[in-house]
Design a protein around this motif. Sequence first.
Motif, mmCIF file in Angstrom:
data_model
loop_
_atom_site.group_PDB
_atom_site.id
_atom_site.type_symbol
_atom_site.label_atom_id
_atom_site.label_comp_id
_atom_site.label_asym_id
_atom_site.label_seq_id
_atom_site.Cartn_x
_atom_site.Cartn_y
_atom_site.Cartn_z
ATOM 1 N N SER A 187 29.584 36.473 13.442
ATOM 2 C CA SER A 187 30.175 35.699 14.527
ATOM 3 C C SER A 187 31.120 36.568 15.353
ATOM 4 O O SER A 187 31.099 36.518 16.585
ATOM 5 C CB SER A 187 30.925 34.499 13.960
ATOM 6 O OG SER A 187 31.600 33.823 14.980
ATOM 7 N N GLU B 126 30.730 37.559 19.269
ATOM 8 C CA GLU B 126 31.774 37.157 20.214
ATOM 9 C C GLU B 126 32.330 38.317 21.016
ATOM 10 O O GLU B 126 32.888 38.102 22.093
ATOM 11 C CB GLU B 126 32.911 36.463 19.476
ATOM 12 C CG GLU B 126 32.586 35.040 19.133
ATOM 13 C CD GLU B 126 33.757 34.318 18.532
ATOM 14 O OE1 GLU B 126 34.895 34.572 18.951
ATOM 15 O OE2 GLU B 126 33.516 33.505 17.631
ATOM 16 N N ARG B 127 32.171 39.520 20.544
ATOM 17 C CA ARG B 127 32.716 40.645 21.305
ATOM 18 C C ARG B 127 32.009 40.795 22.641
ATOM 19 O O ARG B 127 32.641 41.058 23.663
ATOM 20 C CB ARG B 127 32.652 41.936 20.507
ATOM 21 C CG ARG B 127 31.266 42.490 20.374
ATOM 22 C CD ARG B 127 31.237 43.795 19.591
ATOM 23 N NE ARG B 127 29.857 44.133 19.362
ATOM 24 C CZ ARG B 127 29.129 44.884 20.179
ATOM 25 N NH1 ARG B 127 29.662 45.390 21.250
ATOM 26 N NH2 ARG B 127 27.868 45.129 19.908
ATOM 27 N N ILE C 44 30.124 38.306 24.096
ATOM 28 C CA ILE C 44 30.250 37.045 24.820
ATOM 29 C C ILE C 44 31.630 36.936 25.453
ATOM 30 O O ILE C 44 31.775 36.507 26.599
ATOM 31 C CB ILE C 44 29.983 35.859 23.873
ATOM 32 C CG1 ILE C 44 28.542 35.877 23.399
ATOM 33 C CG2 ILE C 44 30.299 34.546 24.558
ATOM 34 C CD1 ILE C 44 28.261 34.900 22.285
ATOM 35 N N GLY C 45 32.661 37.318 24.709
ATOM 36 C CA GLY C 45 34.025 37.218 25.233
ATOM 37 C C GLY C 45 34.249 38.108 26.439
ATOM 38 O O GLY C 45 34.851 37.683 27.429
ATOM 39 N N THR D 163 31.921 31.147 24.190
ATOM 40 C CA THR D 163 32.746 31.920 23.271
ATOM 41 C C THR D 163 32.926 31.203 21.937
ATOM 42 O O THR D 163 32.951 31.829 20.885
ATOM 43 C CB THR D 163 34.121 32.196 23.913
ATOM 44 O OG1 THR D 163 33.922 32.848 25.161
ATOM 45 C CG2 THR D 163 34.970 33.061 23.022
ATOM 46 N N PRO E 138 29.480 30.734 18.708
ATOM 47 C CA PRO E 138 29.202 31.449 17.447
ATOM 48 C C PRO E 138 30.087 31.013 16.280
ATOM 49 O O PRO E 138 29.723 31.197 15.124
ATOM 50 C CB PRO E 138 29.450 32.918 17.795
ATOM 51 C CG PRO E 138 29.312 32.998 19.252
ATOM 52 C CD PRO E 138 29.773 31.687 19.781
ATOM 53 N N GLU E 139 31.243 30.439 16.562
ATOM 54 C CA GLU E 139 32.129 29.991 15.486
ATOM 55 C C GLU E 139 31.524 28.846 14.690
ATOM 56 O O GLU E 139 31.910 28.614 13.550
ATOM 57 C CB GLU E 139 33.482 29.568 16.049
ATOM 58 C CG GLU E 139 34.347 30.737 16.453
ATOM 59 C CD GLU E 139 34.713 31.627 15.296
ATOM 60 O OE1 GLU E 139 34.974 31.104 14.190
ATOM 61 O OE2 GLU E 139 34.740 32.845 15.486
#
Length: 85
Positions: A39, A43-44, A46-47, A68, A71-72
């Motif tokens: 995740s 996120e790296r 996507i963020g 963002t 994925p969590e």
Amino acid sequence: MIDTLPQLADVVLQDGSGTAAIPPNAAAALAVGLAAFGSGYAERGIGSAAVGAVAEDEDLFVTGLIFTVLPETLVILALVTFFLV
């Protein structure tokens, strides 16, 4: 080669006494850790894309936030699995 894969899996996953080499709680904890790592890795990208999109157009803030946080949910599902085991 394909015929030896079940024996290889038995050697890798068992310690010889017929019990699993990794206890179920440890395997579940490993799954949660790997899900959190995956995740964070997702996120790296996507963020950074979300921040770039918001810098271009402030109307994309909600969309960037949703992408963002998406994925969590993988980690949340892994935690649910951990508590079910």
